[in-house]
Design an enzyme around this catalytic site. Structure first.
Site, PDB file in Angstrom:
ATOM      1  N   THR A  54       0.995  -1.078   0.515  1.00 13.38           N
ATOM      2  CA  THR A  54      -0.266  -0.130  -0.070  1.00 13.38           C
ATOM      3  C   THR A  54       1.095   1.244  -0.336  1.00 13.38           C
ATOM      4  O   THR A  54       2.070   1.466   0.039  1.00 13.38           O
ATOM      5  CB  THR A  54      -0.272   0.080   1.774  1.00 13.38           C
ATOM      6  N   LYS A  55      -0.525   2.568   0.122  1.00 15.55           N
ATOM      7  CA  LYS A  55       0.789   3.782   0.043  1.00 15.55           C
ATOM      8  C   LYS A  55       2.007   3.847  -1.064  1.00 15.55           C
ATOM      9  O   LYS A  55       2.295   5.563  -0.738  1.00 15.55           O
ATOM     10  CB  LYS A  55       1.801   3.680   1.785  1.00 15.55           C
ATOM     11  N   GLU A  56       2.898   3.211  -1.616  1.00 14.86           N
ATOM     12  CA  GLU A  56       3.533   3.725  -2.703  1.00 14.86           C
ATOM     13  C   GLU A  56       3.730   3.992  -3.403  1.00 14.86           C
ATOM     14  O   GLU A  56       4.267   4.625  -4.418  1.00 14.86           O
ATOM     15  CB  GLU A  56       4.294   2.379  -3.200  1.00 14.86           C
ATOM     16  N   SER A  57       2.272   3.435  -4.684  1.00 13.09           N
ATOM     17  CA  SER A  57       2.160   4.595  -6.017  1.00 13.09           C
ATOM     18  C   SER A  57       0.766   4.819  -6.194  1.00 13.09           C
ATOM     19  O   SER A  57      -0.250   4.479  -4.669  1.00 13.09           O
ATOM     20  CB  SER A  57       2.746   2.731  -6.870  1.00 13.09           C
TER      21      SER A  57
END
Length: 854
Positions: free
Chosen positions: A298-301
């Site tokens: 999650t949260k990276e792209s």
């Protein structure tokens, strides 16, 4: 982790020996009288790609055998595949669906009493397969529908009592079938996991896009394509609380669910959506994936900036949009860094998250329903407090473009009104009937802001997609803000879109058609199709007290194949077909400017156009032109595979189009063939990297403005993990710029304002042409209007050419640095391309044709 890899590998080899229900629905209680997908289709899910028609048949079978299911057709695609919504709920809810729908909409209307949130069902929309070659979602929809229909588990029965589940099994049926046929056609027995195998490498254009090669996951906001328009009409009848958007990504990835990248949130959406709702739902996705041992991140792209994704549009409508991205097998089994990735494995990951979405929606049902009520209360309040009380927008010279914009507003259920009278605001004049008023204080205020906002500062410099989406600029319509009180006329409805034929009298002399209307090219195409001799004006003039601008069409009654009565009847039909006004004149003598017999009127030749497509060519750009000519003009264009060019007789065509892409497939002989064709009088239209290619192949003598080498590169170290962010920030991912147009050039015919907004999402920059009048569209010195652009890129773009005309022998090359037909929604720049298409052969180095003699 080793155990997980081993299991994935074993699953890839032995999947078909497992009982399907044990794999997809372990320990679930299922009604044996409901046919499983395998029983109905004849194969286990995951062993074959299901054709769209068979998927629809299975959903209709569930409707037939179960009182939990209702299937509704909401439209058809361009290739006549059904778009369906599968509604699943308890039998009692299915019987009273219309009552539930109406009651749910009262939640979105603060003027009405709030329903009892303990009793009111949540509306959950499960959307799949917007990209045709991301098929795991479509297959998961089959299993999800089966489970919700056949399940006897207490939890699932509670879901059905407390929710209405609206399932769109395939958002992009045409693209899905294109990919499914490819995968099935090349499936081996035994299956081939080698990534180099043909099964895993679709030929151009691939199955991602729809019939016209459009990305439908960018179209919720733009509402260009028939699939999106059918969906939006149904969507606004329900305004669901939760909407899923199931995708696929690279084979070597794992699985993504929201939250998205930090600082990648639409600033108009309440923070509660991202900080609270996303986090609540993520816990359920985490649990679901942990239970089956699947990796995820999650949260990276990815981001939520652009309002036109299936996972972001609902956020602006009081709902929660949810993105899922699953590593793709792109076929039935493929090697990956995580072991062999099977189709069935990808399907299961999508399935468990679909069910987790329903679970989370019901656990937080009251929170969702209250959020939706509060959202519209707050949205209307924001609109009331907003400094801009209303927007006025409309072009007095182009009712065709006005109506197109009105249609877009109606697609989004935006309230807007006729002007009560002519209005002058901020130095601009707006005519009653030719402009509309859009109040800020309304339920769709956030959508209105999205249409008019011009942000230039951002928390991040990397964008998954566009950083600007101002539709007022895209349509190129004059507009302004009202800061004070205003009056409004009647609210505009679909009936206002009806084209009323302008009555004109019969002439025995000539007819004139102004080129300012968006659909004037459609009228011209019909004139040429009917072999009606038509000329266009290279100069302004006035006749019978009316002013006519550049590009005005002249149809003289004499010298036609039709007699005067036949011509009159045909012109009336063309006016009705296109909505374009036609003026009859009885004299050729002008009060100012040129007379109708002047050599400044030039005969228009019918375009015989060819566009190269196939490997290397940017399919979306080619599709935009195909869509434009099909749906807006009614004109055919020949699409030729690039590998056929060498043996093609191109002399039957007077116009060739090269969109962006890689044309290395054209060898030296083909390049010389194209160059000779231009020199012999052809018109070559290029855009973006297509323009770069003709410059590099010396088909033209124009130059590119290259990026300056960063002299600090060897002096300043950059951490490895920061390289992507540093270099990516220099890309122009999608912003809007200001340019100045020569409206006396045939490329500028029909425009009345020299300033024009251009969408740019590339780094092709053209130097100004050597010829004084050859750069017909030039970026201004400070061109950025809205969106993100790196300062180095901005310097390159400033004062560069957006359109150059290069004269080569008897022909010409018209080079666009950008895409004037971007995503089918840039009505404001479409005409630049259409002018090149229809008037290209009239453009010469000498400017005006026809030498005068004494």
């Amino acid at each position: 982790m080793k155990k997980l890899f081993t299991f994935v590998f074993c699953f890839g080899n032995f999947f078909y020996s497992f009982a399907q229900n044990n794999y997809f629905f372990p320990k679930k209680q299922l009604n044996s009288s409901i046919p499983t997908p395998e029983q109905f289709l004849g194969y286990p899910i995951g062993s074959h790609h299901t054709r769209h028609d068979k998927l629809v048949e299975y959903m209709r079978e569930l409707d037939r055998v179960s009182d939990r299911v209702s299937v509704q057709k909401i439209g058809e695609t361009n290739e006549h595949r059904e778009q369906i919504i599968v509604t699943i709920s308890s039998p009692e809810n299915i019987k009273r669906l219309e009552e539930i729908r109406k009651e749910h909409l009262t939640i979105t209307d603060p003027s009405k009493p709030m329903p009892d949130t303990k009793k009111a069902p949540a509306i959950v929309w499960l959307g799949y397969n917007v990209h045709g070659n991301e098929p795991s979602g479509g297959e998961a929809s089959i299993l999800t529908a089966y489970y919700l229909t056949a399940s006897q588990d207490p939890e699932a029965l509670n879901w059905l009592n407390d929710a209405v589940i609206l399932m769109e099994p395939v958002i992009n049926p045409d693209g899905r079938d294109r990919h499914s046929h490819w995968a099935n056609m090349h499936k081996g027995d035994p299956m081939v996991a080698d990534a180099n195998d043909r099964e895993h490498n679709e030929i151009w254009p691939g199955g991602r896009t729809n019939h016209y090669w459009f990305d439908l996951n960018r179209d919720w906001y733009l509402a260009v394509n028939v699939e999106s328009r059918n969906r939006l009409a149904f969507y606004h009848q329900w305004l669901p609380n939760v909407v899923t958007d199931f995708h696929e990504m690279g084979t070597n990835a794992s699985h993504f669910f929201e939250p998205t990248k930090e600082n990648a949130e639409n600033p108009l959406v309440p923070k509660f959506v991202y900080k609270d709702l996303n986090s609540r739902f993520a816990k359920h996705f985490e649990q679901a994936m942990n239970e089956i041992g699947s990796l995820y991140y999650t949260k990276e792209s990815f981001d939520n900036f652009y309002p036109g994704y299936g996972s972001s549009y609902p956020d602006l409508e009081g709902g929660l949009g949810l993105l899922f991205e699953q590593a793709s097998s792109r076929g039935h089994v493929q090697e990956s860094q995580n072991g062999d990735l099977t189709f069935g494995f990808t399907i299961r990951n999508q399935l468990v998250n679909a069910l987790a979405t329903v679970r989370a929606s019901l656990i937080d049902k009251e929170i969702l329903l209250n959020h939706q009520r509060n959202f519209f209360i707050e949205t209307i309040s924001q609109g009331q407090k907003f400094a801009t009380k209303a927007y006025i927008i409309g072009d007095a010279n182009d009712q065709g473009r006005n109506r197109a914009f009105w249609d877009l507003l109606l697609q989004h259920n935006i309230e807007f009104y006729h002007l009560p009278n002519d209005i002058t605001e901020n130095g601009q004049n707006f005519k009653k009937g030719k402009a509309v008023l859009i109040p800020s204080a309304q339920p769709q205020f956030l959508m209105v802001r999205s249409i008019f906002d011009r942000p230039t500062t951002f928390a991040d410099s990397l964008f998954y997609d566009a950083s600007a989406w101002n539709l007022a600029l895209a349509y190129g319509l004059p507009h302004t803000e009202i800061k004070g009180n205003f009056q409004k006329g009647d609210r505009i409805t679909k009936t206002d879109l009806k084209v009323n034929q302008a009555i004109f009298s019969k002439s025995e002399y000539a007819y004139l058609i102004e080129w300012t209307d968006y659909f004037a090219p459609k009228a011209l195409n019909q004139l040429l199709d009917n072999q009606i001799l038509t000329k266009t004006s290279f100069k302004k003039f006035s006749i019978d007290g009316k002013d006519y601008g550049y590009g005005t069409l002249l149809i003289s009654v004499q010298k036609q194949q039709l007699n005067s009565e036949e011509l009159y009847q045909k012109l009336k039909q063309i006016s009705l077909n296109t909505g374009v006004s036609i003026n009859a004149v009885s004299t050729g003598f002008s009060t100012t400017g040129i007379d109708l017999g002047s050599n400044s009127f030039q005969t228009v030749k019918k375009p015989q156009a060819l566009m190269l497509v196939g490997g290397g060519v940017t399919s979306s750009e080619a599709g935009e032109i195909w869509h434009l000519l099909d749906t807006k003009i009614g004109m055919p264009i020949t699409k030729v595979e690039i590998y056929n060019f060498a043996r093609l007789n191109i002399n039957r065509y007077n116009t060739i189009v090269l969109v962006g892409g890689n044309y290395s497939a054209l060898d030296k002989a083909s390049t010389q063939k194209l160059k000779a064709w231009v020199a012999n009088g052809g018109t070559l239209i290029t855009q973006k990297t297509g323009s770069e290619w003709v410059i590099k192949q010396e088909i033209v003598k124009e130059k590119l403005r290259e990026a300056k080498i960063d002299s600090s590169r060897n002096k300043t170290r950059i951490a490895y993990e920061d390289i992507q962010a540093t270099e990516g920030a220099k890309q122009t991912g999608g912003a809007i710029f200001d340019a100045e147009l020569d409206i006396s050039s045939p490329i500028g015919f029909g425009y009345t304002n020299k300033k024009i907004a251009i969408y740019r999402n590339n780094n092709t920059v053209l130097e100004r042409s050597v010829g004084a009048a050859n750069s017909v569209l030039v970026y201004t010195a400070n061109p950025r209007i809205t969106g993100y652009v790196h300062q180095e890129s901005l310097k390159r773009i400033s004062n560069s050419a957006a359109i150059n005309i290069s004269y080569e022998g008897s022909g010409r090359v018209i080079l666009f640095s950008d895409d004037p037909n971007f995503r089918g929604t840039w009505f404001g720049t479409n005409k630049l391309f259409l002018n090149a298409l229809f008037f290209g052969s009239n453009i010469s180095l000498g400017g005006q044709f026809g030498a005068e003699e004494e």
